[in-house]
Design a protein around this motif. Sequence first.
Motif, mmCIF file in Angstrom:
data_model
loop_
_atom_site.group_PDB
_atom_site.id
_atom_site.type_symbol
_atom_site.label_atom_id
_atom_site.label_comp_id
_atom_site.label_asym_id
_atom_site.label_seq_id
_atom_site.Cartn_x
_atom_site.Cartn_y
_atom_site.Cartn_z
ATOM 1 N N LEU A 94 0.813 -1.215 0.000
ATOM 2 C CA LEU A 94 0.000 0.000 0.000
ATOM 3 C C LEU A 94 0.852 1.272 0.000
ATOM 4 O O LEU A 94 0.304 2.378 0.003
ATOM 5 C CB LEU A 94 -0.906 0.001 1.229
ATOM 6 N N ILE A 96 -8.132 2.571 3.318
ATOM 7 C CA ILE A 96 -7.637 1.907 2.103
ATOM 8 C C ILE A 96 -8.735 1.216 1.290
ATOM 9 O O ILE A 96 -8.507 0.854 0.137
ATOM 10 C CB ILE A 96 -6.547 0.868 2.446
ATOM 11 N N ASP A 153 -13.235 0.993 0.361
ATOM 12 C CA ASP A 153 -14.495 1.724 0.486
ATOM 13 C C ASP A 153 -15.440 0.981 1.431
ATOM 14 O O ASP A 153 -15.164 -0.143 1.883
ATOM 15 C CB ASP A 153 -15.147 1.939 -0.885
ATOM 16 N N ASP A 194 -0.782 6.895 -2.558
ATOM 17 C CA ASP A 194 -0.906 7.945 -3.575
ATOM 18 C C ASP A 194 -2.256 7.921 -4.278
ATOM 19 O O ASP A 194 -2.480 8.653 -5.241
ATOM 20 C CB ASP A 194 0.221 7.826 -4.605
ATOM 21 N N GLY A 195 -3.167 7.062 -3.822
ATOM 22 C CA GLY A 195 -4.508 7.021 -4.389
ATOM 23 C C GLY A 195 -4.696 6.049 -5.528
ATOM 24 O O GLY A 195 -5.826 5.872 -6.001
ATOM 25 N N THR A 196 -3.625 5.416 -6.001
ATOM 26 C CA THR A 196 -3.776 4.471 -7.109
ATOM 27 C C THR A 196 -4.403 3.174 -6.609
ATOM 28 O O THR A 196 -4.126 2.730 -5.495
ATOM 29 C CB THR A 196 -2.414 4.166 -7.768
ATOM 30 N N PRO A 197 -5.265 2.564 -7.428
ATOM 31 C CA PRO A 197 -5.932 1.339 -6.997
ATOM 32 C C PRO A 197 -5.051 0.107 -7.201
ATOM 33 O O PRO A 197 -4.242 0.042 -8.126
ATOM 34 C CB PRO A 197 -7.168 1.282 -7.908
ATOM 35 N N THR A 227 -10.600 -3.970 -4.491
ATOM 36 C CA THR A 227 -9.588 -2.979 -4.849
ATOM 37 C C THR A 227 -9.259 -2.149 -3.624
ATOM 38 O O THR A 227 -10.161 -1.642 -2.944
ATOM 39 C CB THR A 227 -10.098 -2.061 -5.972
ATOM 40 N N VAL A 228 -7.969 -2.031 -3.316
ATOM 41 C CA VAL A 228 -7.520 -1.189 -2.207
ATOM 42 C C VAL A 228 -6.778 0.015 -2.779
ATOM 43 O O VAL A 228 -6.328 0.002 -3.931
ATOM 44 C CB VAL A 228 -6.617 -1.979 -1.237
ATOM 45 N N GLN A 229 -6.679 1.056 -1.950
ATOM 46 C CA GLN A 229 -6.043 2.300 -2.403
ATOM 47 C C GLN A 229 -4.660 2.435 -1.792
ATOM 48 O O GLN A 229 -4.485 2.299 -0.576
ATOM 49 C CB GLN A 229 -6.894 3.509 -2.001
ATOM 50 N N ARG A 230 -3.689 2.707 -2.654
ATOM 51 C CA ARG A 230 -2.346 3.005 -2.156
ATOM 52 C C ARG A 230 -2.321 4.397 -1.528
ATOM 53 O O ARG A 230 -3.282 5.164 -1.621
ATOM 54 C CB ARG A 230 -1.331 2.944 -3.312
#
Length: 593
Positions: free
Chosen positions: A158, A173, A175, A207-210, A202-205
Amino acid sequence: MTQYETIIETIEDGIYVLDDEYRFVTVNQAYVDLTGYSREELLGSHCSLVVEDSVSSTAAEASRALTDAAANAATIEAAVLRKDGTRVPAESRFSPIVSSDGTYDGTVGVVRDVSERKAREQELRQYETIVETVQDGIYVVDEEGIFTMVNESYAAMLDYAPEELLGSHVSMIVDDDVHQHAQEIEAQLAQDEADDTSVEATVQRADGTPVPTEATFALLPSDSDGRERVGVVRDITERNERERALEESEQRYRTLIDHFPGAVGLYDEAFEYTVAGGELLADLGVSQEEIVGATIYDRYPDDLVEQIEPYFQAVFDGESNTFEEHHLGRDLWAHTLPVRNSEGEIVAGMLMVQDITERKDYQREIEASNERLEQFAYAASHDLQEPLRMIVSYLQLIERRYHDELDADGREFIDFAVDGAQRMQDMINGLLNYSRVQTRGSAFEPVDLETVLENVRDDLQVTIDERGAEITADPLPRVTGDPGQLRQVFQNLLSNAITYSGEDSPRIQISADTNDEECVISVRDEGIGIDVESQDRIFEVFQRLHNHEEHAGAGIGLALCQRIVERHDGEIWVESEPGEGATFTFTVPVASE
């Protein structure tokens, strides 16, 4: 006093008392059991009997330091040396005994066997090492969704530091839908009702990238009355890419199969079709559903199965085969071959089929036409030969009977007429031989070209001597073919090489180059050569580059050579320049062992 002794002997921890020289003056039964020595062996003995010298020295220094500092107690961990030579990890807590005048008078200590604790600590370290070593991400969250533990792999996945995640809520990380789904699985696990404990999400890094992941859940008991959820998470980005690539590849191959002009099928070792496609299926009125899942025994009549079964089986021995069969009113060309995986293992057989009905019909028409043409050529040549012989005979009769009555022009005219009739006769014979190459040739057999060349030289010996021709040859191999027709090829090529050598004595070189499948024979001369524009035309029937007065011949020898070579599945060609000689080259199959 008795009361205190009873208490000391009842305590499960080992208790000992040392004098000011560190000799045992008191030990309880627990200490005796811990060391394996008897009470008598311990009492009066120096403490180094059960601990290493370095430990006893450290303990002595600590005990005296406690005296000076007026502290209560000190604790050290050290192995107890048992009588049987084994070591027992132990924790010792001790205090100095101080006399009324404040001097050091000995030590009293309590020793506890910490083997089980050490084992648990070791096991815990092993699990911690495993958790931190595995590449999958591992985390623990409490009932409120707060991270209580994360391993390095999970944090790295992450792009967070572990301490940034600890104490944070999972909504950082994922929703709400993913979090709710995980809680539902957690509730099912608590009731032992979970059929599937994994989820893709899907989790979020940072920096916001999935990041696409797959997580598997389990429950852990927590220190409180609640529970905690442990998750093992794997980044499936590469797996998804491979699956997409595989789907795209399968779609491409499916498109190719469906639009293949023939039919294609994959089958297993039970000869059951697993894949089928191709435009030929629609032409035959057969659907893919009818084929997939059926075996050759279900699909074909017994007599056809008997013919094709060996070919289907051979692919699993690594063999490929091509064969023709008649089925459903069609002439079919079929090819079976093995399908291998990336390790080279045979995993399936492939059948490729093409409808050659039109080609076979056309071939039969050509064969019938050729047969009719041959009959016509034979009849024509036979019928033409007789009047030509009669013309020649009567012209020669006129010349003999009326020789004296004819002037020079008359005799010359008769010579021209006889010569023309004889040349026509040669052309008819050549055409007849040309038409019979395919149908009147002998069966193929191993042929020694050395013997063929020797026989041809004998046939041409008079011409060779008259022209002073020199013929050299490489060692010639054995080939597969019609010995009589191959003799014609050599004879025509050598005759031409001698005829078109110019004014010099002919110099002819014959060479051979052999590979696994064919032999390449070349006949080279140093004669007048052939211009490039004429090199294709010389292989056509009755095409001559020189008139009859310059060089005799019917103009059919090279066309006959080409037809013979083609019957042997070979090729013939010429390389030449005017004035530089010519090299005629042809190929024939090598002799099989």
